[in-house]
Design an enzyme around this catalytic site. Structure first.
Site, PDB file in Angstrom:
ATOM      1  N   TYR A 174       0.646  -1.087  -0.119  1.00 19.18           N
ATOM      2  CA  TYR A 174       0.072  -0.479  -0.184  1.00 19.18           C
ATOM      3  C   TYR A 174       0.881   1.324   0.094  1.00 19.18           C
ATOM      4  CZ  TYR A 174      -3.434  -3.462   0.593  1.00 19.18           C
ATOM      5  OH  TYR A 174      -4.717  -4.610   0.506  1.00 19.18           O
ATOM      6  N   GLU A 210     -17.046  -2.486  -5.837  1.00 16.01           N
ATOM      7  CA  GLU A 210     -16.425  -3.490  -5.412  1.00 16.01           C
ATOM      8  C   GLU A 210     -18.163  -4.061  -5.628  1.00 16.01           C
ATOM      9  OE1 GLU A 210     -14.115  -4.604  -4.230  1.00 16.01           O
ATOM     10  OE2 GLU A 210     -15.483  -6.756  -4.207  1.00 16.01           O
ATOM     11  N   GLU A 225      -5.557  -3.475  -7.704  1.00 12.76           N
ATOM     12  CA  GLU A 225      -5.202  -4.857  -7.599  1.00 12.76           C
ATOM     13  C   GLU A 225      -5.609  -5.950  -7.484  1.00 12.76           C
ATOM     14  OE1 GLU A 225      -3.615  -7.290  -6.327  1.00 12.76           O
ATOM     15  OE2 GLU A 225      -4.047  -6.429  -4.607  1.00 12.76           O
ATOM     16  N   GLU A 250      -5.154 -14.167 -11.600  1.00 15.56           N
ATOM     17  CA  GLU A 250      -5.921 -13.467 -11.224  1.00 15.56           C
ATOM     18  C   GLU A 250      -6.587 -13.130 -11.839  1.00 15.56           C
ATOM     19  OE1 GLU A 250      -5.452 -12.461  -6.598  1.00 15.56           O
ATOM     20  OE2 GLU A 250      -4.325 -14.748  -6.497  1.00 15.56           O
TER      21      GLU A 250
END
Lengths: 604, 604
Positions: free
Chosen positions: B218, B271, B314, B323
């Protein structure tokens, strides 16, 4: 869905590349250097003919090998051999295709030449190759038959000619000739049979019947018995015992041999199998009368009325000792006179490394882990023996098929107890380490196991690929043994394969374990002094040292490169043959197969 | 029952043998020829020091390798390293022992020397080796401590000294230092984790918590965002979107960066995970207020109120793209302005061949065939990277860890539909063929997968073994990926490993497939003219040609032997470096792993 990959059996274009890239002279330039027939002669010097052609055919095979390996030997993937390019004179390097799933032959009319009469025929090498591969019955795809390329015969001529090749193919002919193994074994080709357990199980009548069909085996037995009787040193009554009489074929042969030899002799027939006993009793009553006495029981424990002169047995397996003949005969020696003889007098086990994608896939069908570690009885067809004759590059390799060990009967060395039986079976364990030369790049899938037996004097039995026809042609009773590998082992051209095989035993079981390591023999480069010094020390090639050592000692670097930064050179062989030194670089190994007898013979 | 085999780590007696048998000068004679540090420098010429010692340590390892291979990697078989013999100065060749089940170190007092004060200490190389191997926590067996061999310290001195070595071992120290990966990862060493499926599954709060513990990641993200803002060309309001906000750590960093940069900016937080959304909404109310707007949905489909300037995400996996970051960001590009930027700007995947009997055994525990074809997330410990830096013998090999491919964002090449989404995912498939130099004989068990990302400018993230400490030291969020092999592949010293790896995709899945071939590079021997001719042709080493070709073209014979029966020689390198030519002999290959994505990432 089925998929067949078309690959040129032999590709000159690839060869040109090879020549350019690897510094080997092009086919046209004289005396190139690869050695197709491997060990034969001096590997440093080209030996003409087949020579140049080694590379392109290997190139084709390697292409195929990579494809099918990536496809995990999928059974729906087959091979179409493109016979367009002219074939080399030496076909040795092409044998591998028999061991691959070659389902189709692609034959364009351009491959055909015209014979004297103007009819289309194939060039000699292509003829021979086609005849040989007919063994695995590929479908022939003719292309361009309507092009009228050849003067005579028209479209039909091509297929007629191909049918002619098929008819005149040695293996096809053999298959149609009664009395040959090929004919007898129809439908058994490359079929995996679990080996018999004659000691544990009682064979069925049908099994006996199959074996009794073999004309050669019993003929040779009779001949052996006849000679033994004829050469018998002492006058008077000779006592013969047939240990394991089964349904009586050997008993009958004994009686014929006795007649022929005009000797006074008596035959005991020992058999433990009640099913067979019935037949024996009939034959005793109907044929043999008082010339024979039947004894029911296990030869290892049963009481025999008197000591015998000649012990006749046929307890041999495909690998000689694998059906526990040594253990059974140990038990029978109790009632053999000290100067008595055994027929067979001895037998040996033989091994050869082989490739066969068919057999590899067959062993993988079952999920049982034992399946890939069981020696199977197989009538070999789609296989290729990978080893070459001759010493290989290092000159230390044995012949194409190598002897593992021998058993002799009667044997005097075993320590016996009061009952005349050995205390342990340790004297029947064996170990062999064999070194094979692999002339052409290939994949190892397992080993062929064979036996050879001396019945009496020069009379024998053999399924040794190179000697069977001399010793017992057309004998039907034994197919070879196949020792599979869990995983294929890739072998580059001119490598060495070191095979270890054990015959092991405990109180109840007998089994084999096998393991192999691959090495690349590389010339050790020396400058003058160093070689001088080493010749003084008398240290020569590595191949003699055990593989574990050899492998560990030979790193690519230390075998290739020497201390002095000055010009590095071989010692010229022809000036001084003794001067050559070779180091072995280990390049691969198999697992140890069948440890502790996951798959074994039972009955001790 | 447990069994531990005691093997001398390094055995001079074996070396003498090697020298004698393979024609390498004895250790005493100057400048022997093996090249322990492999590719470095001219393989033909010895380079002093570690040099001679390569052979005997390889000999020891090969002995062990044969034993454990024959024992099928039985987990009850471990290794006791006998440190009696003095160790070589160059320890590179000894690294392999970390990848073996080294459970005990055998240390006789005879190995100890006396320090200035007369207390027992170990020779420098043995000291260093012992410190390094403490990483895998072997038990130390001291022998002869009561012999009074050393003047000072008595019996206790030896164990005290060993404890001192342990305490001062780099890995042990790291494990006790908070903030290090070693400390963070206690208990996770060599443990196989199935990789995350963040796109298919919704991560749990605890998972977020673990990742949020990472200070470094971060910090670097904030720095990247800060620099992006600071260097922003246009005045006025800057719109940032955090795609995949999770529980909000990146949102918070954005706000800090905005403050630091003193810019007017607004943050959208996208999200898709309802669990995380709850936390986001709390933080919005309690911390962020009107500087942030939360958007609930999948970034690939959701409607965003306005086009954004900076897209922060990220979505990286251990291998960078594993991923599905490329696929997700393709979907988010819809709402990035044409001149907008993505943080990260790009990421690359890296691979290295490794040996680890531990990991090999771990993958075999499960009976599921997928288990040996799944890339696992692993905190590596008992592993050894087999590749060496430098060009290898042929000079054609890449570095120790090699880049497979790269993804850049935003990308302009993809063809988009009306919704601004790519029609297919084919633009995200990748293929790499890597060539590694393997300096020392070893066994390949799989590959380590690593990533490196450029966030913005010179700010990045990296788990590349050689660069991570420079770019993102002590970053905890990613362990490497382990690509296993079904079967170990034996690799001799100085061979070349050609690795092919694919990133493949269909409508729903993304997966990797991998395959390797081993080659032995051998000098092509030439006589003068031939080499002249070839230099004209400009054909040099084979390594450039694809392996299938290479392998097929290089048979042991044609690379080794030349036409002329006269003296055969290398072209001396130092006189004419360009003169060296190498042929590659194929010596082995693996299966194609994970064909058609038996194991894959789901969610497209």
């Amino acid at each position: 869905m089925q998929l067949s990959v078309r690959i040129p059996i032999y590709d000159r274009s690839l060869m040109q590349l090879a020549a350019a890239a690897s510094g080997v002279a092009s086919p046209n330039s004289p005396g190139t250097s690869s050695s197709p027939n491997g060990g034969k002669g001096n590997p440093f010097i080209g030996s003409g003919a087949g020579e140049v052609s080694d590379q392109p055919s290997i190139a084709s095979w390697e292409m195929w090998d990579t494809i099918r390996t990536i496809c995990e030997y999928n059974v729906r993937l087959s091979l179409t051999l493109d016979l367009t390019p002219p074939l080399p004179a030496d076909l040795a390097v092409l044998r591998q295709w028999v061991a691959e799933p070659t389902r189709f032959l692609f034959l364009p009319v351009s491959t055909f030449i015209a014979n004297a009469k103007g009819y289309p025929v194939l060039p000699k090498p292509t003829q021979k190759f086609t005849r040989d591969i007919m063994k695995i019955q590929p479908n022939v795809i003719l292309s361009g038959t309507s092009s009228g390329r050849h003067a005579k015969g028209g479209e039909a001529a091509y297929s007629q000619y191909v049918r002619h090749l098929e008819k005149t193919s040695p293996s096809v002919k053999a298959a149609h000739t009664p009395g040959t193994v090929e004919n007898f074994a129809q439908g058994y080709q490359d079929y995996l049979q679990a080996p018999l357990q004659p000691l544990m199980d009682n064979l069925q009548s049908v099994t006996y019947q199959t074996f009794e069909q073999d004309p050669v085996k019993y003929r040779n037995y009779e001949e052996a018995i006849f000679r033994a009787l004829s050469e018998w040193p002492r006058p008077g009554r000779i006592v013969i015992c047939v240990a394991g009489a089964g349904r009586g074929p050997l008993v009958a042969r004994c009686l014929t041999a006795i007649e022929r030899a005009k000797k006074e002799a008596f035959v005991y027939a020992v058999e433990k199998n009640p099913n067979a006993l019935v037949t024996l009793q009939d034959r005793l009553r109907l044929e043999w009368g008082d010339k024979v006495k039947i004894l029911f029981g296990d030869m290892r424990t049963l009481e025999v009325p008197e000591q015998v002169d000649i012990l006749v047995s046929e307890l041999l397996g495909s690998f000689g000792d694998n059906e526990l003949s040594p253990e059974c005969l140990d038990g029978a020696m109790r009632f053999l006179k000290p100067d008595g003889i055994s027929i067979p007098a001895s037998y040996t086990a033989h091994l050869a490394p082989l490739s066969s994608s068919k057999l590899y896939n067959e062993t993988r069908v079952s999920k049982d882990e034992k399946a890939v570690e069981t020696p199977y009885v197989v009538m070999f067809q789609s296989i290729n023996i990978l080893s070459g004759d001759g010493g290989g590059v290092s000159g230390e390799c044995g012949p194409q098929v190598q002897e593992c060990w021998e058993f002799e009967h009667p044997r005097r060395d075993a320590v016996l107890n009061a009952q005349g039986l050995p205390f342990t079976n340790s004297h029947n364990t064996r170990f062999a380490k064999l070194t094979f030369h692999i002339p052409h790049a290939s994949v190892l899938h397992g080993f062929g196991g064979y036996f050879e037996a001396v019945l009496y004097g020069s009379v024998g039995l053999s399924i040794h690929p190179q000697r069977m026809d001399k010793i017992s042609k057309d004998m039907l009773s034994w197919f070879p043994l196949f020792f599979p590998l869990k995983e294929p082992l890739y072998l580059p051209s001119n490598c060495e394969l070191h095979v270890s095989i054990w015959r092991l035993t405990n109180e109840r079981h007998v089994w084999y374990e096998w393991h192999a390591e691959a090495f690349l023999p590389l010339p050790v480069l020396l400058d003058g002094e160093l070689s001088q010094e080493r010749r003084r020390k008398g240290t020569s090639s590595l191949s003699a040292t055990p593989s574990i050592a050899a492998s560990s000692l030979a790193d690519a670097d230390d075998t290739l490169f020497v201390s002095s930064p000055s010009r590095i050179m071989f010692e010229p062989l022809q000036e001084e043959p003794s001067g050559a030194r070779f180091g072995l670089i280990k390049i691969g190994q198999t697992a140890l197969h069948n440890p502790r007898g996951r798959s074994s013979w039972i009955g001790l």
